[in-house]
Design a protein around this motif. Sequence first.
Motif, PDB file in Angstrom:
ATOM      1  N   ALA A  24     -10.503   8.281  -7.202  1.00 62.16           N
ATOM      2  CA  ALA A  24     -12.208   8.722  -6.869  1.00 62.16           C
ATOM      3  C   ALA A  24     -12.227   8.158  -5.453  1.00 62.16           C
ATOM      4  N   LEU A  25     -11.570   6.894  -5.004  1.00 62.94           N
ATOM      5  CA  LEU A  25     -11.568   6.730  -3.768  1.00 62.94           C
ATOM      6  C   LEU A  25     -11.078   7.821  -2.739  1.00 62.94           C
ATOM      7  N   ASP A  26     -10.002   8.198  -3.081  1.00 67.29           N
ATOM      8  CA  ASP A  26      -9.291   9.455  -2.422  1.00 67.29           C
ATOM      9  C   ASP A  26     -10.230  10.774  -2.077  1.00 67.29           C
ATOM     10  N   GLU A  27     -10.679  10.885  -3.221  1.00 70.37           N
ATOM     11  CA  GLU A  27     -11.818  12.175  -3.348  1.00 70.37           C
ATOM     12  C   GLU A  27     -13.155  11.961  -2.522  1.00 70.37           C
ATOM     13  N   ASN A  28     -13.359  10.856  -2.317  1.00 69.20           N
ATOM     14  CA  ASN A  28     -14.581  10.442  -1.464  1.00 69.20           C
ATOM     15  C   ASN A  28     -14.279   9.935  -0.035  1.00 69.20           C
ATOM     16  N   GLY A  29     -13.099  10.273   0.546  1.00 68.06           N
ATOM     17  CA  GLY A  29     -12.897   9.976   1.802  1.00 68.06           C
ATOM     18  C   GLY A  29     -12.890   8.475   2.052  1.00 68.06           C
ATOM     19  N   MET A  30     -12.386   7.601   1.094  1.00 73.32           N
ATOM     20  CA  MET A  30     -12.451   6.182   1.098  1.00 73.32           C
ATOM     21  C   MET A  30     -11.060   5.593   0.836  1.00 73.32           C
ATOM     22  N   SER A  31      -9.919   6.222   1.230  1.00 81.85           N
ATOM     23  CA  SER A  31      -8.703   5.922   0.743  1.00 81.85           C
ATOM     24  C   SER A  31      -8.264   4.708   1.395  1.00 81.85           C
ATOM     25  N   PRO A  32      -7.803   3.542   0.398  1.00 77.90           N
ATOM     26  CA  PRO A  32      -7.387   2.159   1.057  1.00 77.90           C
ATOM     27  C   PRO A  32      -6.188   2.694   1.990  1.00 77.90           C
ATOM     28  N   ASP A  33      -6.187   1.820   3.290  1.00 76.38           N
ATOM     29  CA  ASP A  33      -4.973   1.960   4.021  1.00 76.38           C
ATOM     30  C   ASP A  33      -4.157   0.620   4.150  1.00 76.38           C
ATOM     31  N   ILE A  34      -4.605  -0.292   3.219  1.00 78.38           N
ATOM     32  CA  ILE A  34      -3.790  -1.639   3.108  1.00 78.38           C
ATOM     33  C   ILE A  34      -4.082  -2.060   1.573  1.00 78.38           C
ATOM     34  N   ILE A  35      -3.026  -2.272   0.763  1.00 77.53           N
ATOM     35  CA  ILE A  35      -3.151  -2.520  -0.778  1.00 77.53           C
ATOM     36  C   ILE A  35      -2.250  -3.793  -1.121  1.00 77.53           C
TER      37      ILE A  35
END
Length: 304
Positions: free
Chosen positions: A62-73
């Motif tokens: 869901a985050l990827d689809e909405n342009g909010m991909s985490p860049d640290i995990i």
Amino acid sequence: MGLFDWFKKHNEKPEEEKEEKSSEVEEDIIPASNENKYNHEIGIALSGGSARGFAHIGVLKALDENGMSPDIISGTSMGALVGVLYAAGHSPDHILQLVKKDKIYNMVSLRFGQNGFFELDAVRRILKEEIPQDDFSALKKPFYLSVANISDGQNEVKGESGPLYDYVIASCSVPVMLVPQVIDGKTYIDGGLFDNLPAGAIKDKCQTLIGVHVNYNGPMEKLDGMRDIAQRTFSLGIEQNVVESRKMCDFMIEPEEMKKFTFLDFDKADELFEVGYNAALKLIKEELAPVLRKDKIEEEEAGI
């Protein structure tokens, strides 16, 4: 101005306060090079939860689809396994296919180990196939995990560089059920023992931190049998180390629907994925979108 720039802006001192500060002693002035202390915009902390951790995959989708991909995990236990695969550059769809293809009877091989019930040989195989280089530094995104060092009785956070496979497997090694990992003479087990939601591992490294906790600890109307009681007891026990981690997060995803699932529901990957996916969409709609709307109004009023 994007969502996370908005957070930065609203965490800054007002102009009047800045002017007052400028008249104070020079030592109080922060050098320009240190103004932005964060290396990453969006961080995500993924909790442990065994099969329930499959919900993390839906959240990431869901985050990827909405342009909010985490860049640290960061992650613990199943959160570490999902998190490391995502940090290696694999899409949520691919990760979902992996866990569906390798069900519990494949993910955990059926041979008994010396210090626990099952070995995690199949998980090691998957890590080798999906992440060819056994080193944190080889990942495409920064990744940290929590692991319990029971030799010294303390939590440890691993990341940045160093051997990867052993520590991911150690973080997934539920005590008694799965064999502990002995690394450099120390015995390690599931990171959930001390830190089931490793928000602290990346809190100072990202501008906005999203926490995903997949163990429902609200009221339960009915507990049927020894298995339900055992799972409830374990879940409530590790909840105590989640309290402070929850406070570190700017946003939390904790789906109440998780109470319908057990730690061993490995055959319900699709349903768990949907729970995580829908919970993340709800967060985006109800909490993130209003911030974006306010951000847009401010830009229009300022004539940007």
